[in-house]
Design an enzyme around this catalytic site. Structure first.
Site, PDB file in Angstrom:
ATOM      1  N   HIS A  46      -6.999  37.945   7.912  1.00 19.60           N
ATOM      2  CA  HIS A  46      -6.972  37.166   9.375  1.00 19.60           C
ATOM      3  C   HIS A  46      -6.556  35.767   9.065  1.00 19.60           C
ATOM      4  O   HIS A  46      -6.583  35.063   8.260  1.00 19.60           O
ATOM      5  CB  HIS A  46      -8.176  37.410   9.873  1.00 19.60           C
ATOM      6  CG  HIS A  46      -8.914  38.660  10.281  1.00 19.60           C
ATOM      7  ND1 HIS A  46      -9.752  38.913  11.084  1.00 19.60           N
ATOM      8  CD2 HIS A  46      -8.144  40.077   9.895  1.00 19.60           C
ATOM      9  CE1 HIS A  46      -9.962  40.199  11.143  1.00 19.60           C
ATOM     10  NE2 HIS A  46      -8.921  40.698  10.560  1.00 19.60           N
ATOM     11  N   GLU A  48      -7.414  33.015  10.163  1.00 20.14           N
ATOM     12  CA  GLU A  48      -8.650  32.076   9.857  1.00 20.14           C
ATOM     13  C   GLU A  48      -8.979  32.138   8.158  1.00 20.14           C
ATOM     14  O   GLU A  48      -8.940  31.048   7.700  1.00 20.14           O
ATOM     15  CB  GLU A  48     -10.027  32.239  10.261  1.00 20.14           C
ATOM     16  CG  GLU A  48      -9.861  32.302  11.993  1.00 20.14           C
ATOM     17  CD  GLU A  48      -9.887  33.645  12.389  1.00 20.14           C
ATOM     18  OE1 GLU A  48     -10.211  33.938  13.505  1.00 20.14           O
ATOM     19  OE2 GLU A  48      -8.927  34.433  12.183  1.00 20.14           O
TER      20      GLU A  48
END
Length: 146
Positions: A46, A48
């Protein structure tokens, strides 16, 4: 957040869900990331997580205290866990995620008192722009599938 949006567009250009993230400390960009689970064959890739890995590699340390993560979509539970382990101080996100958001939409892991580290989280920064990018992406996917 504008840089995170640019990264989200890079994800969309690669047919990945358009989410981008930038980790900043003292005005310096430490890490950048955009969603890449399809390209990397990695469910943890992801935006992040990619930004945290980028920063940790640059710094030579997985702990990044005093930092702020800007992300175009509310983090999921997996990403909140990584954010807390990295000791990120603050998370600022764009669009809320009513299906998997773990910063208040479905659950608020940042508010869980039993955890040993806490970060502040706030949403809504450029939320319309972030949300429209996601909506357009999924509308395009549905149109191609029809």
């Amino acid at each position: 957040m504008r840089i995170a949006l640019d990264l989200a567009h890079q994800a969309a250009d690669r047919d990945e869900v358009p989410v981008g993230a930038v980790l900043v400390r003292d005005g310096d960009i430490l890490g950048r990331g955009y969603n890449q689970p399809i390209a990397r064959h990695d469910p943890s890739a992801h935006a992040e997580i990619v930004a945290l890995r980028d920063a940790a590699a640059r710094l030579g340390n997985y702990r990044i205290p005093g930092s702020t993560l800007y992300v175009t979509l509310e983090p999921c539970a997996m990403c909140v866990g990584a954010i807390l382990h990295a000791r990120v101080e603050k998370v600022i996100f764009g669009a809320a995620d009513p299906k998997t958001g773990a910063a208040g939409s479905v659950i608020d892991l940042f508010a869980e008192a039993r955890l040993n580290h806490h970060a502040s989280a706030s949403g809504g920064l450029l939320a319309d722009e972030c949300g429209k990018l996601l909506s357009a992406f999924f509308a395009g996917r549905r149109a191609r599938a029809a």
